[in-house]
Design a protein around this motif. Structure first.
Motif, PDB file in Angstrom:
ATOM      1  N   THR A  44       0.839  -1.189   0.000  1.00 50.29           N
ATOM      2  CA  THR A  44       0.000   0.000   0.000  1.00 50.29           C
ATOM      3  C   THR A  44       0.873   1.238   0.000  1.00 50.29           C
ATOM      4  O   THR A  44       2.013   1.224   0.466  1.00 50.29           O
ATOM      5  CB  THR A  44      -0.954   0.026   1.216  1.00 50.29           C
ATOM      6  OG1 THR A  44      -1.758   1.209   1.137  1.00 50.29           O
ATOM      7  CG2 THR A  44      -0.203   0.009   2.534  1.00 50.29           C
ATOM      8  N   LEU A  62      -8.535  -7.833  -1.640  1.00 55.72           N
ATOM      9  CA  LEU A  62      -9.054  -6.526  -2.015  1.00 55.72           C
ATOM     10  C   LEU A  62      -7.988  -5.765  -2.789  1.00 55.72           C
ATOM     11  O   LEU A  62      -6.838  -5.673  -2.349  1.00 55.72           O
ATOM     12  CB  LEU A  62      -9.447  -5.740  -0.758  1.00 55.72           C
ATOM     13  CG  LEU A  62      -9.915  -4.294  -0.977  1.00 55.72           C
ATOM     14  CD1 LEU A  62     -11.241  -4.258  -1.728  1.00 55.72           C
ATOM     15  CD2 LEU A  62     -10.042  -3.571   0.367  1.00 55.72           C
ATOM     16  N   VAL A  64      -7.461  -1.972  -4.741  1.00 52.43           N
ATOM     17  CA  VAL A  64      -8.029  -0.638  -4.932  1.00 52.43           C
ATOM     18  C   VAL A  64      -6.984   0.272  -5.562  1.00 52.43           C
ATOM     19  O   VAL A  64      -5.827   0.293  -5.131  1.00 52.43           O
ATOM     20  CB  VAL A  64      -8.483  -0.002  -3.597  1.00 52.43           C
ATOM     21  CG1 VAL A  64      -9.147   1.352  -3.867  1.00 52.43           C
ATOM     22  CG2 VAL A  64      -9.424  -0.911  -2.830  1.00 52.43           C
ATOM     23  N   VAL A  83      -9.193   5.485  -0.166  1.00 53.53           N
ATOM     24  CA  VAL A  83      -8.643   4.147   0.077  1.00 53.53           C
ATOM     25  C   VAL A  83      -8.781   3.768   1.547  1.00 53.53           C
ATOM     26  O   VAL A  83      -9.157   2.642   1.886  1.00 53.53           O
ATOM     27  CB  VAL A  83      -7.176   4.069  -0.385  1.00 53.53           C
ATOM     28  CG1 VAL A  83      -6.566   2.721  -0.013  1.00 53.53           C
ATOM     29  CG2 VAL A  83      -7.079   4.282  -1.892  1.00 53.53           C
ATOM     30  N   LEU A  86     -12.515   2.867   2.248  1.00 51.41           N
ATOM     31  CA  LEU A  86     -12.871   1.572   1.673  1.00 51.41           C
ATOM     32  C   LEU A  86     -12.268   0.441   2.501  1.00 51.41           C
ATOM     33  O   LEU A  86     -12.936  -0.559   2.793  1.00 51.41           O
ATOM     34  CB  LEU A  86     -12.390   1.484   0.227  1.00 51.41           C
ATOM     35  CG  LEU A  86     -13.116   2.396  -0.765  1.00 51.41           C
ATOM     36  CD1 LEU A  86     -12.445   2.326  -2.130  1.00 51.41           C
ATOM     37  CD2 LEU A  86     -14.585   2.040  -0.873  1.00 51.41           C
ATOM     38  N   LEU A 112     -20.292  -3.751  -0.196  1.00 55.51           N
ATOM     39  CA  LEU A 112     -19.264  -3.114  -1.014  1.00 55.51           C
ATOM     40  C   LEU A 112     -19.769  -1.782  -1.572  1.00 55.51           C
ATOM     41  O   LEU A 112     -19.038  -0.783  -1.603  1.00 55.51           O
ATOM     42  CB  LEU A 112     -18.846  -4.046  -2.147  1.00 55.51           C
ATOM     43  CG  LEU A 112     -18.159  -5.353  -1.710  1.00 55.51           C
ATOM     44  CD1 LEU A 112     -17.952  -6.269  -2.896  1.00 55.51           C
ATOM     45  CD2 LEU A 112     -16.835  -5.065  -1.013  1.00 55.51           C
ATOM     46  N   ILE A 116     -18.368   2.264  -0.920  1.00 57.29           N
ATOM     47  CA  ILE A 116     -18.159   3.330  -1.901  1.00 57.29           C
ATOM     48  C   ILE A 116     -18.934   4.584  -1.485  1.00 57.29           C
ATOM     49  O   ILE A 116     -18.408   5.713  -1.529  1.00 57.29           O
ATOM     50  CB  ILE A 116     -18.604   2.859  -3.297  1.00 57.29           C
ATOM     51  CG1 ILE A 116     -17.668   1.767  -3.836  1.00 57.29           C
ATOM     52  CG2 ILE A 116     -18.677   4.041  -4.265  1.00 57.29           C
ATOM     53  CD1 ILE A 116     -16.334   2.244  -4.322  1.00 57.29           C
ATOM     54  N   ALA A 138     -11.966   5.808  -8.105  1.00 63.44           N
ATOM     55  CA  ALA A 138     -11.831   4.597  -7.286  1.00 63.44           C
ATOM     56  C   ALA A 138     -12.202   3.392  -8.137  1.00 63.44           C
ATOM     57  O   ALA A 138     -13.332   3.303  -8.627  1.00 63.44           O
ATOM     58  CB  ALA A 138     -12.730   4.661  -6.057  1.00 63.44           C
ATOM     59  N   THR A 139     -11.243   2.518  -8.337  1.00 65.18           N
ATOM     60  CA  THR A 139     -11.520   1.234  -8.978  1.00 65.18           C
ATOM     61  C   THR A 139     -11.174   0.153  -7.968  1.00 65.18           C
ATOM     62  O   THR A 139     -10.044   0.099  -7.472  1.00 65.18           O
ATOM     63  CB  THR A 139     -10.717   1.065 -10.269  1.00 65.18           C
ATOM     64  OG1 THR A 139     -11.116   2.089 -11.189  1.00 65.18           O
ATOM     65  CG2 THR A 139     -10.968  -0.287 -10.903  1.00 65.18           C
ATOM     66  N   MET A 140     -12.156  -0.694  -7.650  1.00 67.86           N
ATOM     67  CA  MET A 140     -12.004  -1.674  -6.572  1.00 67.86           C
ATOM     68  C   MET A 140     -12.465  -3.043  -7.057  1.00 67.86           C
ATOM     69  O   MET A 140     -13.537  -3.183  -7.645  1.00 67.86           O
ATOM     70  CB  MET A 140     -12.851  -1.234  -5.371  1.00 67.86           C
ATOM     71  CG  MET A 140     -12.855  -2.216  -4.206  1.00 67.86           C
ATOM     72  SD  MET A 140     -13.742  -1.566  -2.756  1.00 67.86           S
ATOM     73  CE  MET A 140     -15.456  -1.713  -3.293  1.00 67.86           C
ATOM     74  N   THR A 142     -12.903  -6.884  -5.372  1.00 70.09           N
ATOM     75  CA  THR A 142     -12.843  -7.795  -4.232  1.00 70.09           C
ATOM     76  C   THR A 142     -12.919  -9.211  -4.777  1.00 70.09           C
ATOM     77  O   THR A 142     -13.912  -9.582  -5.407  1.00 70.09           O
ATOM     78  CB  THR A 142     -14.003  -7.534  -3.263  1.00 70.09           C
ATOM     79  OG1 THR A 142     -13.991  -6.152  -2.877  1.00 70.09           O
ATOM     80  CG2 THR A 142     -13.871  -8.406  -2.023  1.00 70.09           C
ATOM     81  N   HIS A 152     -16.541   0.663  -9.680  1.00 74.57           N
ATOM     82  CA  HIS A 152     -15.681   1.552 -10.449  1.00 74.57           C
ATOM     83  C   HIS A 152     -16.296   2.942 -10.545  1.00 74.57           C
ATOM     84  O   HIS A 152     -17.459   3.093 -10.939  1.00 74.57           O
ATOM     85  CB  HIS A 152     -15.503   0.956 -11.860  1.00 74.57           C
ATOM     86  CG  HIS A 152     -14.855   1.878 -12.841  1.00 74.57           C
ATOM     87  ND1 HIS A 152     -13.527   2.236 -12.753  1.00 74.57           N
ATOM     88  CD2 HIS A 152     -15.354   2.514 -13.934  1.00 74.57           C
ATOM     89  CE1 HIS A 152     -13.231   3.052 -13.760  1.00 74.57           C
ATOM     90  NE2 HIS A 152     -14.316   3.242 -14.478  1.00 74.57           N
TER      91      HIS A 152
END
Length: 279
Positions: A44, A62, A64, A83, A86, A112, A116, A138-140, A142, A152
């Motif tokens: 990170t 996860l 991100v 981040v 989330l 989820l 967001i 933010a693109t995540m 899981t 997204h």
């Protein structure tokens, strides 16, 4: 770094970020974390790692990527707050990932999506400064093998490589993409007008409705997520070649970063790669 659970192939994971050649600070943030009733950060850019606790038998992961809106006051703070929020929200609800109830998937997707929403609210309420509202993409993803849950917002991207074919599983939420998709402008007109750089949705912005999807991965797939600092300078064919040729997730990340820097490095660059080993 390799990670393995009884229910998924071995995963080779890595992530990195770089300021690039022209920016004075890095507004990108990223997180790669293991989830097992709790969260264990693996890589990170955040300044302080969350503390790991005991692991459960089944794991989720996860991923991100967040990119603070360029030029906005506090873009770095917005991506960091995104981040962090989330991570906190998902860690607090990680128990729902392991239910065998048939309705558990709906609950998971709801949790989820709530994460967001909470990130959007916190950026808007906590980071307004000098009349300006910082914002972030933010693109995540899981991953609860084999399914990836995708959320997204903005124009950071996600791709996967499968049997030599690279596919993008996100769509950029920009004015340019909207105009082109609606048939109002040509791709060339949108590009020349700089409209692909204007977000229609952003965490902390006026609108932050996430695009939501699911993707079932297969052994041998490669997941790649990035900020637009990579895709501004590295074409999809070159991304595919790097992901195919690299012998590890770390090598792929570093080679993609180097390609973006060689291409101009005009923006911050963040890359996450997850290689899903054969079984």
């Amino acid at each position: 770094m390799a990670a393995e659970t009884p229910n998924m192939p071995e995963l080779d994971l890595f992530g990195l970020t770089d300021t690039g050649k022209r920016r004075s600070n890095n507004e990108d943030q990223f997180l790669v974390a293991r989830l097992a009733k709790s969260m264990e950060p693996l890589f990170t850019s955040l300044s302080e790692d969350l503390r790991p606790t005991a692991q459960a038998a089944r794991e989720a992961f996860l991923f991100v990527v967040a990119d603070g809106v360029g030029g906005a006051v506090g873009g770095e703070l917005a991506s960091g707050k995104t981040v962090e929020t989330l991570a906190e929200q998902i860690a607090a609800t990680a128990g729902c990932f392991y239910s065998t109830d048939p309705e558990a998937e709906d609950e998971l997707i709801g949790k989820l999506e709530e994460a967001i929403r909470k990130a959007h609210e916190r950026v808007r309420s906590e980071l307004e400064m000098d009349g300006s509202r910082p914002a972030s993409t933010a693109t995540m993803v899981t991953l609860l093998w084999p399914r990836g849950y995708i959320f997204h917002v903005g124009d950071s991207r996600g791709y996967y490589l499968r049997r030599g074919r690279l596919k993008q599983f996100t769509s950029d939420q920009t004015v340019g993409d909207f105009m082109v998709d609606a048939g109002i402008l040509s791709e060339e007109q949108a590009r020349k007008g700089g409209l692909h750089d204007v977000l229609t949705h952003a965490i902390g912005g006026d609108e932050a409705t996430p695009a939501v999807g699911v993707l079932d991965f297969e052994p041998g797939d490669v997941l790649m997520m990035c900020s637009d600092g990579l895709t501004k300078h590295v074409a999809d064919d070159d991304i595919r070649a790097v992901l195919e040729d690299a012998s590890s997730a770390e090598e792929a990340c570093r080679d993609l970063l180097e390609a973006a820097l060689e291409g101009g490095g005009s923006d911050n660059i963040t890359v996450i790669v997850a290689r899903m080993g054969d079984v």
